[in-house]
Write a protein that holds these residues in place. Structure first.
Motif, PDB file in Angstrom:
ATOM      1  N   GLY A  14      41.341  10.894  78.822  1.00  0.00           N
ATOM      2  CA  GLY A  14      40.327  11.369  79.761  1.00  0.00           C
ATOM      3  C   GLY A  14      40.674  10.989  81.173  1.00  0.00           C
ATOM      4  N   ILE A  20      37.555  12.203  77.153  1.00  0.00           N
ATOM      5  CA  ILE A  20      37.293  13.556  76.640  1.00  0.00           C
ATOM      6  C   ILE A  20      37.573  13.537  75.134  1.00  0.00           C
ATOM      7  N   GLY A  43      40.176  19.555  76.127  1.00  0.00           N
ATOM      8  CA  GLY A  43      41.077  18.425  76.403  1.00  0.00           C
ATOM      9  C   GLY A  43      42.540  18.693  76.075  1.00  0.00           C
TER      10      GLY A  43
END
Lengths: 238, 291
Positions: A14, A20, A43
């Motif tokens: 992330g 994420i 992602g």
């Protein structure tokens, strides 16, 4: 047991400490052709950039195996729109950048590397584009040049971020046929992010499906059956 | 013709000013190319202003008696102030650039306006520094000593040399930072080196010709060359050539008609840009009509 090239152990992926994908566990086999599927914002690009070392993982470990006693060389094909059209670089100059990893700082790129860059352009069917400005090429042509650039790095592991998005059907198929040929001839490990399910089903061997922060991994036969897709999409809708 | 002969005479009184104009004209576009490519034009506006603020601050220290007085101390202080302010600002802004462009634009605007305001405030309370700095702000390139010229030449030679030697690395990290990381390039190092070269060029140029002229030479020659060039080599060499020739022609015009050199240079660069833009658009229209 087949040799693995990449292992991700409990990796959180992330930006700005916000995960994420909070817990990614992956194992990619050497020489496998993997499709990375998922909806927009799931992602895919972030995971690819984390594997490449562009974004540091929030936690966990990203480990590449040694291949014949040396580090894995990575080849990267970014989303072509991320490259600014203000640069007056020819397709050949863009491909030549792929050889920079083997040239010492301040050193000139030697003739052998230049010939290799030309060879990579030929390999991708883009040799006639070499003198044209990269910024003036069509989407499909740019993609061929970027694949040639990634090959110029002499990679063991090729990572592609949405190589077929935004290009017409014929160009899309040509790019995928090119990737299949490269994979077969050079036995490269490939990880390709895409949201094009039919394309992935046709060309790849294994699938990694990013779904609501979870990672599903399996062969095309296991993951891309009508029932399984329905199950995943149904889960996404709810 | 007589004026031209006079300007290029080795015994010409303002010989150093001609050379200084030429040096600035050749060196600034070389780093301006990277400001344009990295879409950091605002940085090109803000940094000369920050550099001026550094000079004003150094002059203020001199006037307040904080800095020591010795022969040539004003110039040394101005150089230290200009370099220190510029390099600090450029390093801070380069860190912000890595985090996101929208953030940079707001910050650059703030830096520009604050640096401008502080330059004036520091000048207002400094009767000694006012005259010298005002000349610089106006872009007067008249009194250039041999040592000033020598130092500027040395600094710009370093910038040109480093730009040539490391062009491949600078181009790679500017065009595709992510690709550079995958090739195991130390992106932070190359970015920092590039920004340091920019900072050195800008602080030396502002010290010699002021912020207005520096920004003019940073921006206009690369913009003009980009219109006309069809590859990177033409772009970089073209920008440098346009800067160098305009500096000489600008000096000639200013000397011939008794105008301040800096603003004349910038006005000339503007005219060259307008001409190139019109020519390019005219040509495109002509080709379209023929087709």
């Amino acid at each position: 047991m087949e040799e693995s090239v990449l292992t991700l152990g409990h990796v959180a992926v992330g930006y700005a400490r916000q995960a994420i994908l909070p817990d990614v566990n992956l194992n990619l086999r050497r020489g496998s052709f993997n499709g990375l599927l998922g909806a927009n914002g799931s992602g895919k690009s972030t995971l690819i950039k984390t594997i490449l070392g562009i974004i540091p993982p929030l936690s966990g470990r990203v480990e590449f195996a040694l291949l014949d006693g040396r580090s894995v060389v990575l080849g990267y094909v970014p989303q072509r729109d991320s490259l600014d059209s203000i640069y007056l670089l020819s397709a050949f100059e863009v491909v030549l950048m792929g050889t920079c990893g083997r040239t010492r700082p301040g050193g000139r790129i030697n003739l052998a590397e230049k010939q290799w860059a030309h060879q990579c352009l030929q390999e991708t069917g883009a040799d006639q584009l070499s003198r044209k400005l990269f910024s003036q090429l069509s989407g499909g042509q740019k993609q061929r040049v970027l694949i040639a650039r990634a090959l110029a790095a002499r990679p063991d592991f090729l990572l592609l971020d949405e190589p077929t998005s935004g290009i017409d059907a014929a160009a899309r198929q040509a790019v995928m046929e090119l990737l299949r040929r490269i994979h077969t001839q050079q036995q490269l490990t490939i990880l390709m992010a895409s949201h094009d399910l039919p394309m992935v089903r046709t060309y790849v061997e294994r699938v990694i499906w990013l779904h609501q922060g979870n990672v599903l991994q399996g062969s095309v036969a296991e993951l891309l059956t009508a029932e399984k897709i329905e199950e995943i999409l149904d889960l996404e809708m709810h | 013709m007589e004026t031209l002969k006079e300007i290029f005479d080795p015994n010409f009184l303002l010989r150093n000013s001609v050379y200084m104009s030429l040096l600035v004209g050749l060196a600034c576009p070389l780093v301006g190319v990277y400001l344009l490519l990295r879409r950091l034009i605002f940085m090109g506006v803000a940094l000369p202003q920050v550099s001026s603020c550094g000079i004003a601050f150094a002059f203020a220290l001199h006037a307040w008696g904080v800095a020591p007085h010795f022969e040539g101390s004003e110039h040394t202080l101005a150089f230290v102030g200009s370099s220190l302010f510029t390099l600090t600002a450029i390093l801070a802004l380069s860190i912000l650039e890595r985090r996101g462009r929208s953030m940079v634009e707001g910050t650059l605007g703030t830096v520009y306006v604050l640096a401008g305001a502080w330059s004036i405030l520091l000048l207002a309370k400094n009767p000694y520094g006012e005259h010298g700095l005002l000349d610089r702000l106006k872009g007067e390139i008249i009194a250039v000593s041999n040592s000033d010229l020598g130092w500027t030449f040395a600094a710009f030679a370093l910038v040109v040399l480093a730009s040539l030697i490391f062009q491949k690395e600078f181009m790679l990290v500017s065009f595709d930072r992510e690709m550079a990381i995958t090739l195991k390039k130390n992106v932070l190092f190359w970015d920092t080196l590039l920004f340091l070269l920019m900072g050195l060029t800008i602080s030396m140029a502002v010290l010699s010709v002021g912020p207005l002229v520096t920004f003019g030479f940073l921006l206009l020659p690369p913009l003009t060359a980009h219109l006309l060039a069809s590859n990177m080599r033409q772009f970089i060499l073209g920008a440098t050539a346009i800067g160098g020739v305009s500096a000489l022609v600008g000096f000639y015009i200013a000397y011939r008609w008794d105008l301040p050199v800096g603003p004349t240079d910038v006005a000339l660069l503007g005219a060259v840009y307008a001409l190139a833009l019109s020519a390019k658009r005219g040509l495109a229209l002509l080709l379209k009509n023929r087709a």
